[in-house]
Design an enzyme around this catalytic site. Structure first.
Site, short mmCIF file in Angstrom:
data_model
loop_
_atom_site.label_atom_id
_atom_site.label_comp_id
_atom_site.label_asym_id
_atom_site.label_seq_id
_atom_site.Cartn_x
_atom_site.Cartn_y
_atom_site.Cartn_z
N ARG A 9 -10.60 9.96 1.98
CA ARG A 9 -10.41 10.63 3.27
C ARG A 9 -11.52 11.66 3.51
O ARG A 9 -11.93 11.90 4.64
CB ARG A 9 -9.02 11.26 3.35
CG ARG A 9 -7.94 10.19 3.38
CD ARG A 9 -6.54 10.75 3.46
NE ARG A 9 -5.56 9.69 3.23
CZ ARG A 9 -4.29 9.90 2.93
NH1 ARG A 9 -3.84 11.14 2.81
NH2 ARG A 9 -3.49 8.89 2.73
N LYS B 126 -2.18 -1.51 -3.91
CA LYS B 126 -3.05 -0.34 -3.85
C LYS B 126 -2.21 0.93 -3.91
O LYS B 126 -1.22 0.99 -3.21
CB LYS B 126 -3.83 -0.40 -2.54
CG LYS B 126 -4.74 0.77 -2.29
CD LYS B 126 -5.45 0.56 -0.99
CE LYS B 126 -6.21 1.83 -0.71
NZ LYS B 126 -6.19 2.22 0.65
N LYS C 215 0.86 -1.19 0.00
CA LYS C 215 0.00 0.00 0.00
C LYS C 215 0.89 1.23 0.00
O LYS C 215 1.71 1.42 0.90
CB LYS C 215 -0.90 -0.02 1.23
CG LYS C 215 -1.76 1.23 1.33
CD LYS C 215 -2.82 1.09 2.38
CE LYS C 215 -3.57 2.40 2.52
NZ LYS C 215 -4.57 2.33 3.57
C1 PBG Z 1 -7.49 3.32 5.55
C2 PBG Z 1 -7.74 3.21 4.11
C3 PBG Z 1 -7.53 4.17 3.11
C4 PBG Z 1 -8.04 3.62 1.94
C5 PBG Z 1 -8.52 2.35 2.25
N1 PBG Z 1 -8.31 2.11 3.60
C6 PBG Z 1 -7.00 5.57 3.17
C7 PBG Z 1 -5.62 5.81 3.57
O1 PBG Z 1 -4.82 4.90 3.77
O2 PBG Z 1 -5.31 6.99 3.72
C8 PBG Z 1 -8.10 4.31 0.62
C9 PBG Z 1 -9.16 3.84 -0.31
C10 PBG Z 1 -9.48 4.76 -1.44
O3 PBG Z 1 -8.82 5.79 -1.67
O4 PBG Z 1 -10.44 4.44 -2.13
N2 PBG Z 1 -6.24 3.01 6.00
#
Ligand code: PBG
Length: 349
Positions: free
Chosen positions: A216, A260, A206
């Site tokens: 967010r 991701k 990630k």
């Molecule tokens: C939480 C999380 C995030 C996303 C999924 N789980 C945001 C982040 O890590 O800041 C992002 C998903 C998206 O942008 O669709 N940790």
């Protein structure tokens, strides 16, 4: 006299366009396909009744109260989508430094999980393990006085969150926090409590990405976030490090791994898939959704074709499944084109 060589029969000997000429042969040689069973539908949820609240940067996507969430889940199930994910938008006064709400037994997520499982027991239910929807500072873990996200202390809370989710009845927990060692400690805790069938979908690679902005906004963490997430999420410059992350997560007990964001990281997805014989999922994240939606609203792109092409690209790169805010619409489009299987006008999707 350049053109005449084309008619001599000498060149080109191999004509790849021959198989592209007809719809039937295009179909026969298709290497990858898409179906609703490739999709996971993420749902934003909120407390209250009969409300769908819009998210400015994600037109068409809403925060759902329980009644609407149940309807959305039913739609997904009826379309042949195997699983959904839940992301909570909780009230500001429920957020705290130590994210206690993340493991509250009667919190928003466990309440939705119980209701969804009761109504749709066969729809897969996957929930994130991470603290960002629950912290006053918007980070995925707890922070020290300097704002640094503490690893091992965070893991202790993630364990509690994972156990709360397992008790509520989720099929899989999905750690998205990027703490070191969290898959191992969560697996151990689940097993010790008898949750041997609760799976783990690890957000393994990630990246610290600007593509998460609209998400967010959806979970009300954007305006709270202090600094960035670069001390725990990966540097977009790296790919070898992604392989190390995936190797560790598999070793620690992940059932599936994830890369991701999605489309900008297809090289990472393909490399993970070719290196490890495990199911790899892709997340077409909120920023990717927003980009396509914005262009489609201006009629600069054909939304249906671009979405289906993007989803197919994930399959080609090696994804076993794709998490997409477009899941419902895409499944409808896929089902519609399978009703007219001989429609030569439909692209190879
Ligand atoms: C939480 C999380 C995030 C996303 C999924 N789980 C945001 C982040 O890590 O800041 C992002 C998903 C998206 O942008 O669709 N940790």
């Amino acid at each position: 006299m350049v053109a005449s060589t084309a008619f001599t029969g000498q060149f080109p000997q191999t004509r790849l366009r021959r198989l592209r000429k007809h719809a039937f042969s295009r179909k026969l040689i298709q290497e990858h396909t898409l179906s609703p069973s490739d999709l996971i539908y993420p749902l934003f949820i909120q407390a209250g009744d009969s409300q769908q609240t819009s998210i400015p940067a994600m037109p068409g996507i809403f925060r759902h109260t329980l009644d609407f969430a149940l309807k959305e889940a039913e739609k997904a199930y009826a379309l042949g989508i195997p699983a959904i994910m839940l992301f909570p938008a909780i009230l500001p006064d429920q957020k705290s430094c130590l994210a206690e709400e993340a493991y509250a037994k009667n919190g928003l997520v466990p309440t939705f999980v119980r209701a969804l499982k009761k109504k749709l027991p066969n729809l897969g239910l996957i929930v994130d393990v991470a603290l960002d929807p629950y912290t006053t500072h918007g980070h995925d873990g707890i922070v020290d006085q300097t704002g640094y996200v503490l690893n091992d202390e965070t893991n202790l809370i993630l364990i509690k969150q994972a156990l709360t989710l397992a008790k509520a009845g989720v099929d899989m927990v999905s750690p998205s926090d990027m703490m070191d060692g969290r898959i191992g400690v969560i697996r151990k805790a689940l097993d010790e409590q008898g949750f041997i069938h609760t799976g783990i979908l690890a957000y393994s690679a990630k990246y610290a990405s600007a593509y998460y902005g609209p998400f967010r906004q959806a979970v009300h963490s954007q305006s709270l976030l202090i600094g960035d997430k670069k001390t725990y999420q990966m540097d977009p410059a790296n790919i070898e490090e992604a392989l190390r992350e995936v190797a560790l997560d598999i070793q620690e007990g992940a059932d599936m791994v994830m890369v991701k964001p999605g489309l900008p990281y297809l090289d990472v997805l393909a490399k993970v898939k070719s290196t490890f014989a495990v199911p790899v999922l892709a997340y077409q994240v909120s920023g990717e959704y927003a980009m396509i939606k914005a262009a489609a609203e201006r009629q600069w792109l054909d939304e249906r074709l671009v979405v289906l092409e993007s989803l197919l690209a994930f399959k080609r790169a090696g994804a076993s499944a794709i998490i997409s805010y477009y899941a419902l619409e895409a499944a409808k489009w896929m089902n519609a084109s399978s009703l007219t299987p001989h429609d030569a006008g439909t692209p190879a999707i």
